[in-house]
Scaffold this active site. Structure first.
Site, PDB file in Angstrom:
ATOM      1  N   LYS A  83       8.930 -14.169  63.204  1.00 13.84           N
ATOM      2  CA  LYS A  83       8.493 -13.893  61.855  1.00 13.84           C
ATOM      3  C   LYS A  83       7.116 -14.469  61.583  1.00 13.84           C
ATOM      4  O   LYS A  83       6.468 -14.139  60.579  1.00 13.84           O
ATOM      5  CB  LYS A  83       9.478 -14.541  60.862  1.00 13.84           C
ATOM      6  CG  LYS A  83      10.908 -14.098  61.009  1.00 13.84           C
ATOM      7  CD  LYS A  83      11.805 -14.974  60.080  1.00 13.84           C
ATOM      8  CE  LYS A  83      13.247 -14.767  60.369  1.00 13.84           C
ATOM      9  NZ  LYS A  83      14.111 -15.775  59.732  1.00 13.84           N
TER      10      LYS A  83
ATOM     11  N   GLU B 282       0.263 -12.647  67.336  1.00 16.02           N
ATOM     12  CA  GLU B 282       1.118 -13.847  67.348  1.00 16.02           C
ATOM     13  C   GLU B 282       0.563 -14.859  66.349  1.00 16.02           C
ATOM     14  O   GLU B 282      -0.628 -14.829  66.002  1.00 16.02           O
ATOM     15  CB  GLU B 282       1.127 -14.373  68.797  1.00 16.02           C
ATOM     16  CG  GLU B 282       1.929 -15.592  69.127  1.00 16.02           C
ATOM     17  CD  GLU B 282       3.413 -15.556  68.798  1.00 16.02           C
ATOM     18  OE1 GLU B 282       3.745 -15.409  67.607  1.00 16.02           O
ATOM     19  OE2 GLU B 282       4.224 -15.764  69.722  1.00 16.02           O
ATOM     20  N   ASP B 283       1.412 -15.747  65.873  1.00 17.22           N
ATOM     21  CA  ASP B 283       0.937 -16.779  64.941  1.00 17.22           C
ATOM     22  C   ASP B 283       0.254 -17.920  65.687  1.00 17.22           C
ATOM     23  O   ASP B 283      -0.825 -18.364  65.317  1.00 17.22           O
ATOM     24  CB  ASP B 283       2.084 -17.298  64.052  1.00 17.22           C
ATOM     25  CG  ASP B 283       3.276 -17.837  64.838  1.00 17.22           C
ATOM     26  OD1 ASP B 283       3.308 -17.711  66.083  1.00 17.22           O
ATOM     27  OD2 ASP B 283       4.195 -18.389  64.199  1.00 17.22           O
TER      28      ASP B 283
ATOM     29  N   ASP C 267       1.229 -22.153  71.862  1.00 18.40           N
ATOM     30  CA  ASP C 267       1.384 -23.600  72.032  1.00 18.40           C
ATOM     31  C   ASP C 267       1.443 -23.906  73.540  1.00 18.40           C
ATOM     32  O   ASP C 267       0.403 -24.062  74.180  1.00 18.40           O
ATOM     33  CB  ASP C 267       2.648 -24.009  71.265  1.00 18.40           C
ATOM     34  CG  ASP C 267       2.967 -25.480  71.326  1.00 18.40           C
ATOM     35  OD1 ASP C 267       2.093 -26.273  71.674  1.00 18.40           O
ATOM     36  OD2 ASP C 267       4.117 -25.857  71.016  1.00 18.40           O
TER      37      ASP C 267
ATOM     38  N   LYS D 264      -3.075 -24.087  70.535  1.00 18.65           N
ATOM     39  CA  LYS D 264      -3.137 -25.525  70.836  1.00 18.65           C
ATOM     40  C   LYS D 264      -3.419 -25.671  72.332  1.00 18.65           C
ATOM     41  O   LYS D 264      -2.489 -25.799  73.135  1.00 18.65           O
ATOM     42  CB  LYS D 264      -1.789 -26.186  70.538  1.00 18.65           C
ATOM     43  CG  LYS D 264      -1.357 -26.194  69.097  1.00 18.65           C
ATOM     44  CD  LYS D 264      -0.036 -26.967  68.977  1.00 18.65           C
ATOM     45  CE  LYS D 264       0.616 -26.753  67.655  1.00 18.65           C
ATOM     46  NZ  LYS D 264       1.957 -27.377  67.567  1.00 18.65           N
TER      47      LYS D 264
ATOM     48  N   ASP E 209       6.383 -21.620  60.173  1.00 14.78           N
ATOM     49  CA  ASP E 209       7.498 -22.343  59.560  1.00 14.78           C
ATOM     50  C   ASP E 209       7.810 -23.654  60.269  1.00 14.78           C
ATOM     51  O   ASP E 209       7.431 -23.871  61.427  1.00 14.78           O
ATOM     52  CB  ASP E 209       8.765 -21.487  59.610  1.00 14.78           C
ATOM     53  CG  ASP E 209       9.420 -21.494  60.992  1.00 14.78           C
ATOM     54  OD1 ASP E 209       8.718 -21.133  61.973  1.00 14.78           O
ATOM     55  OD2 ASP E 209      10.591 -21.877  61.100  1.00 14.78           O
TER      56      ASP E 209
HETATM   57  P1  IMP Z   1       4.955 -21.534  72.984  1.00 10.00           P
HETATM   58  O1  IMP Z   1       5.895 -20.724  73.819  1.00 10.00           O
HETATM   59  O2  IMP Z   1       5.138 -23.009  73.262  1.00 10.00           O
HETATM   60  O3  IMP Z   1       3.525 -21.139  73.122  1.00 10.00           O
HETATM   61  O4  IMP Z   1       5.448 -21.399  71.500  1.00 10.00           O
HETATM   62  C1  IMP Z   1       5.024 -20.463  70.626  1.00 10.00           C
HETATM   63  C2  IMP Z   1       5.932 -20.470  69.420  1.00 10.00           C
HETATM   64  O5  IMP Z   1       6.324 -21.804  69.038  1.00 10.00           O
HETATM   65  C3  IMP Z   1       5.182 -19.928  68.238  1.00 10.00           C
HETATM   66  O6  IMP Z   1       5.308 -18.527  68.130  1.00 10.00           O
HETATM   67  C4  IMP Z   1       5.845 -20.650  67.076  1.00 10.00           C
HETATM   68  O7  IMP Z   1       6.986 -19.947  66.666  1.00 10.00           O
HETATM   69  C5  IMP Z   1       6.259 -21.986  67.641  1.00 10.00           C
HETATM   70  N1  IMP Z   1       5.292 -23.053  67.327  1.00 10.00           N
HETATM   71  C6  IMP Z   1       4.549 -23.773  68.205  1.00 10.00           C
HETATM   72  N2  IMP Z   1       3.778 -24.667  67.575  1.00 10.00           N
HETATM   73  C7  IMP Z   1       4.015 -24.503  66.246  1.00 10.00           C
HETATM   74  C8  IMP Z   1       3.495 -25.134  65.062  1.00 10.00           C
HETATM   75  O8  IMP Z   1       2.640 -26.040  65.085  1.00 10.00           O
HETATM   76  N3  IMP Z   1       3.996 -24.671  63.885  1.00 10.00           N
HETATM   77  C9  IMP Z   1       4.918 -23.685  63.782  1.00 10.00           C
HETATM   78  N4  IMP Z   1       5.423 -23.070  64.862  1.00 10.00           N
HETATM   79  C10 IMP Z   1       4.977 -23.470  66.089  1.00 10.00           C
END
Ligand code: IMP
Length: 184
Positions: free
Chosen positions: A44, A101-102, A105, A133, A161
């Site tokens: 979302k 994507e939002d 990370d 990040k 969120d």
């Molecule tokens: P990744 O697989 O670690 O890159 O995670 C990506 C997902 O983790 C994003 O789509 C978010 O849903 C969540 N996420 C990672 N960091 C944050 C944050 O600082 N705030 C909110 N959601 C985050």
């Protein structure tokens, strides 16, 4: 819910976000001018971002579709084991596709998504993420259209969120570590 009290500072104001979304939309408009583009919005978190973005994209024939993915376990951090909860409505074979994507990370979710979407043989596949990040990467993933880089802090608002809350904040704020138990 204690809303603003749980935010330690504003990382990006409404005005800063709007200016950056304008720039991203201008680049996308230029790169895909007069072509068809299939937007793959990851729900979302990307919903607010994409609502603003698509209204600024000009002269591109946009289709908007949604995917819901959930990563197993992990608390505030994803584990990389991703499950598709809702898939796209159409086949992307032969189309220009852009993932919206939002935040990227660790990169594990995006890496998984790019892999499964590439297998569907789009004409091209690119990624647009509001936030990244880079210091948290476990796997490198290309982000062709990036809003802002941020340090290793947990951010909320503008669609992002914590525990399904805070999405409606118009700015992006840093959540106090004590709210989520310390480790971002
Ligand atoms: P990744 O697989 O670690 O890159 O995670 C990506 C997902 O983790 C994003 O789509 C978010 O849903 C969540 N996420 C990672 N960091 C944050 C944050 O600082 N705030 C909110 N959601 C985050």
């Amino acid at each position: 819910m204690k809303f603003r009290e749980n935010i330690s500072r504003i990382a990006f104001s409404e005005e800063q976000i709007a200016a950056r979304v304008d720039e991203l939309a201008a680049r996308i408009s230029k790169d895909y001018a007069h072509q068809q583009l299939y937007l793959i919005v990851i729900l979302k978190g990307a919903m607010v971002f994409v609502a603003d973005l698509i209204r600024r994209i000009k002269d591109v024939d946009l289709n908007v579709d949604f995917m819901v993915v959930s990563s197993y376990g992990g608390g505030t951090r994803s584990t990389g084991k991703v499950r598709i909860v809702k898939d796209l409505q159409k086949n992307i074979e032969g189309r220009h596709a852009l993932i919206i994507e939002d935040i990227v990370d660790t990169g594990l979710t995006m890496n998984y998504l790019r892999k499964i979407l590439y297998d569907r043989e789009p004409r091209s596949l690119a990624t647009c993420s509001l936030l990244s990040k880079p210091s948290c990467r476990k796997i490198e993933v290309p982000i062709e259209y990036l809003g802002f880089e941020i340090p290793d802090e947990f951010v909320v608002g503008y669609g992002l969120d914590y525990d399904q809350g805070y999405r409606q904040l118009p700015f992006i704020g840093v959540l106090k570590p004590e709210v989520y138990g310390g480790q971002a």
